[in-house]
Design a protein around this motif. Structure first.
Motif, PDB file in Angstrom:
ATOM      1  N   PRO A 130      31.150  11.929-123.890  1.00 53.61           N
ATOM      2  CA  PRO A 130      31.187  11.706-125.355  1.00 53.61           C
ATOM      3  C   PRO A 130      31.415  12.977-126.172  1.00 53.61           C
ATOM      4  CG  PRO A 130      29.416  10.428-124.365  1.00 53.61           C
ATOM      5  CD  PRO A 130      29.924  11.351-123.295  1.00 53.61           C
ATOM      6  N   GLY A 131      30.632  14.015-125.900  1.00 55.38           N
ATOM      7  CA  GLY A 131      30.800  15.257-126.633  1.00 55.38           C
ATOM      8  C   GLY A 131      32.123  15.939-126.348  1.00 55.38           C
ATOM      9  N   LEU A 132      32.544  15.928-125.069  1.00 53.29           N
ATOM     10  CA  LEU A 132      33.808  16.561-124.706  1.00 53.29           C
ATOM     11  C   LEU A 132      34.989  15.851-125.362  1.00 53.29           C
ATOM     12  CD1 LEU A 132      33.299  17.322-120.888  1.00 53.29           C
ATOM     13  CD2 LEU A 132      33.276  18.947-122.797  1.00 53.29           C
ATOM     14  N   ILE A 133      34.974  14.539-125.377  1.00 53.58           N
ATOM     15  CA  ILE A 133      36.079  13.777-125.976  1.00 53.58           C
ATOM     16  C   ILE A 133      36.196  14.083-127.460  1.00 53.58           C
ATOM     17  CG2 ILE A 133      36.847  11.446-126.591  1.00 53.58           C
ATOM     18  CD1 ILE A 133      35.766  10.510-123.874  1.00 53.58           C
ATOM     19  N   ALA A 134      35.072  14.188-128.144  1.00 54.49           N
ATOM     20  CA  ALA A 134      35.097  14.495-129.580  1.00 54.49           C
ATOM     21  C   ALA A 134      35.696  15.883-129.834  1.00 54.49           C
ATOM     22  CB  ALA A 134      33.690  14.406-130.163  1.00 54.49           C
ATOM     23  N   ILE A 135      35.308  16.872-129.027  1.00 51.65           N
ATOM     24  CA  ILE A 135      35.852  18.225-129.178  1.00 51.65           C
ATOM     25  C   ILE A 135      37.345  18.229-128.869  1.00 51.65           C
ATOM     26  CG2 ILE A 135      35.818  20.574-128.241  1.00 51.65           C
ATOM     27  CD1 ILE A 135      32.798  20.216-127.795  1.00 51.65           C
ATOM     28  N   ILE A 136      37.741  17.535-127.805  1.00 56.09           N
ATOM     29  CA  ILE A 136      39.151  17.490-127.419  1.00 56.09           C
ATOM     30  C   ILE A 136      39.988  16.794-128.483  1.00 56.09           C
ATOM     31  CG2 ILE A 136      40.767  16.475-125.755  1.00 56.09           C
ATOM     32  CD1 ILE A 136      38.628  17.035-123.586  1.00 56.09           C
ATOM     33  N   LEU A 137      39.444  15.775-129.127  1.00 59.26           N
ATOM     34  CA  LEU A 137      40.161  15.088-130.205  1.00 59.26           C
ATOM     35  C   LEU A 137      40.400  16.048-131.372  1.00 59.26           C
ATOM     36  CD1 LEU A 137      41.348  12.612-131.591  1.00 59.26           C
ATOM     37  CD2 LEU A 137      39.028  11.966-132.287  1.00 59.26           C
ATOM     38  N   ALA A 138      39.365  16.777-131.762  1.00 57.70           N
ATOM     39  CA  ALA A 138      39.524  17.756-132.842  1.00 57.70           C
ATOM     40  C   ALA A 138      40.531  18.830-132.451  1.00 57.70           C
ATOM     41  CB  ALA A 138      38.173  18.389-133.172  1.00 57.70           C
ATOM     42  N   TYR A 139      40.460  19.269-131.210  1.00 61.27           N
ATOM     43  CA  TYR A 139      41.373  20.299-130.713  1.00 61.27           C
ATOM     44  C   TYR A 139      42.816  19.793-130.723  1.00 61.27           C
ATOM     45  CZ  TYR A 139      43.128  24.022-127.657  1.00 61.27           C
ATOM     46  OH  TYR A 139      43.819  25.086-127.131  1.00 61.27           O
ATOM     47  N   LEU A 140      43.006  18.538-130.384  1.00 55.61           N
ATOM     48  CA  LEU A 140      44.341  17.922-130.432  1.00 55.61           C
ATOM     49  C   LEU A 140      44.924  18.019-131.837  1.00 55.61           C
ATOM     50  CD1 LEU A 140      46.686  15.966-129.674  1.00 55.61           C
ATOM     51  CD2 LEU A 140      45.071  14.080-130.018  1.00 55.61           C
TER      52      LEU A 140
END
Length: 440
Positions: free
Chosen positions: A235-245
């Motif tokens: 959950p936390g990694l996906i949120a960071i990766i989405l922002a990074y995208l």
């Protein structure tokens, strides 16, 4: 396979012994990492210094075709890097960088020699080679008490090098070098000092016991390790990766189409303009990232860095409104937008993933997390570029850029707020469930 012993310096000087001093160690690492990645950018980015006006390939403007093709190769390299960077033994990093950059330079020669539109294919090869260089350089810096400071020096390289590569490219064309030969000529210039910086990287010792006690030992990760780590913290990694995208999209547009954006702002571009604007951004980023190296509490560093990411993205709408009200000049608008984008972008590289690795009990390496994010980010950029010409305002790069800034500012902040919430819950859950004695 056992790592081969490191040969002594022929003059009798032992760099490893000299690097036992913390200050000289930091200076050495920052110089080596900054220089190596700076030179890589000189092989990757000079072609963006010109617009290739009037030239086309495969039914589109040549500049767009080159950007799409190179980024497509770069994206594939990032996906390959998820496995390669996570599993590569440390002693193979330097030779890997040398091989990848040499082939990338040869691709630029092919671009110069082969006529358009077939020459575009060589930009794909160039991107395919260079996509893994960052992970190889970062591997020398991660898992140390001062990783944020060292990595800030590394990240400053791609902020400054983006502008410097364009400046060198623009200068070469002023000397009469043709647009198609300019990237190879610039790459050759940057390749020469790269050799020295690679030697400096080869002398950096692995993290010591004190580093490992504070930041967790970093180990190679096979496919099962990678899958298990991702599922634990999804959950936390996906949120960071989405922002990074989202940040990657707008940062890449700003970098690859800088001449067009400056032109839309009514500013006549000069070779030094690209470098000067990025120097202010790099200064702010280095100071901010360096501060986080002072944090000994891994949880505080993680949560505070996410907060700074949110504040950074908040600069995007503020800058847009300031430009609209003519409160800032076009130059400072570009600087503020760059600072707002690079703050979260660099903190993901230097702090977020580094502290996630430090605060969680599962062992791994930052290269795996970084390439998960990078591959996703560049996939999004490739898709955006493929559909760019069919989107509104496609003939006006500045309008397209500012629209994306609004979208990234709003949705990027939302993604980081979600990451802040999920990371807090996950870190606390892991700590309570496992009763681990990791640094907090």
């Amino acid at each position: 396979m056992k790592e081969p012993s490191r040969p002594k310096d022929p003059a009798g000087w032992n760099p490893s012994s000299w690097l036992s001093n913390e200050t000289t160690f930091a200076i050495w690492c920052i110089t080596a990492a900054f220089g190596a990645y700076f030179c890589m950018y000189g092989i990757r980015k000079p072609f963006t210094a010109t617009t290739y006006e009037g030239m086309t390939a495969f039914g589109m403007e040549l500049k767009s075709a080159l950007v799409i093709t190179q980024v497509f190769g770069y994206m594939i390299s990032k996906f390959i890097g998820i496995k390669v960077i996570a599993e590569l033994p440390p002693y193979k990093r330097v030779r890997g960088i040398l091989l990848l950059t040499s082939v990338a330079l040869a691709c630029l020669l092919g671009f110069a020699v082969v006529p358009t539109p077939l020459s575009v294919v060589f930009l794909f090869g160039n991107g395919l080679m260079l996509g893994m260089v960052f992970g190889l350089v970062l591997g020398f810096l991660e898992g140390r008490r001062m990783t944020e400071l060292l990595a800030a020096g590394l990240c400053a390289s791609f902020i400054l090098a983006d502008g410097a590569a364009k400046s060198v490219g623009a200068w070469l064309m002023e000397q009469g070098i043709a647009e198609t030969w300019m990237p190879f000529a610039a790459g050759t210039i940057f390749m020469i000092p790269l050799i020295g910086f690679l030697w400096m990287l080869s002398q950096i010792p692995e993290p010591g016991k004190t580093d490992q006690s504070e930041r967790q030992e970093r180990v190679r990760m096979n496919s099962a390790d990678r899958r298990r780590y991702f599922m634990h913290y999804a959950p936390g990694l996906i949120a960071i990766i989405l922002a990074y995208l989202l940040i990657t999209l707008i940062r890449s547009i700003r970098g690859d189409f800088a001449p067009e954006i400056w032109k839309g702002l009514g500013v006549e571009t000069t070779p030094e303009l690209f470098s000067i604007s990025e120097m202010w951004i790099a200064l702010g980023i280095i100071i901010c990232s360096g501060v986080f190296s002072l944090y000994r509490n891994n949880r505080s560093a993680l949560f505070h860095s996410i907060t700074v990411c949110i504040l950074g993205l908040g600069l995007l709408p503020i800058s847009l409104m300031a430009l609209d009200k003519q409160w800032v000049s076009p130059f400072w608008f570009m600087v503020l937008i760059g600072l707002g984008l690079y703050l979260p972008y660099v903190l993901v590289h230097t702090t977020l993933f580094e502290r996630i690795m430090a605060v969680t009990p599962d062992k791994g390496n930052i290269g795996y997390l970084m390439y998960l994010a990078d591959s996703t980010g560049y996939l999004g950029y490739v898709i955006l570029m493929l559909f760019k010409d069919s989107l509104p305002a496609q003939d006006d790069t500045l309008s397209f850029f500012t629209t994306l800034c609004w979208l990234v500012g709003v949705f990027g902040i939302g993604a980081f707020l979600l990451a802040l919430n999920k990371s807090d819950k996950q870190v606390n859950t892991q700590h309570n469930d496992r009763h681990c004695c990791y640094p907090n």
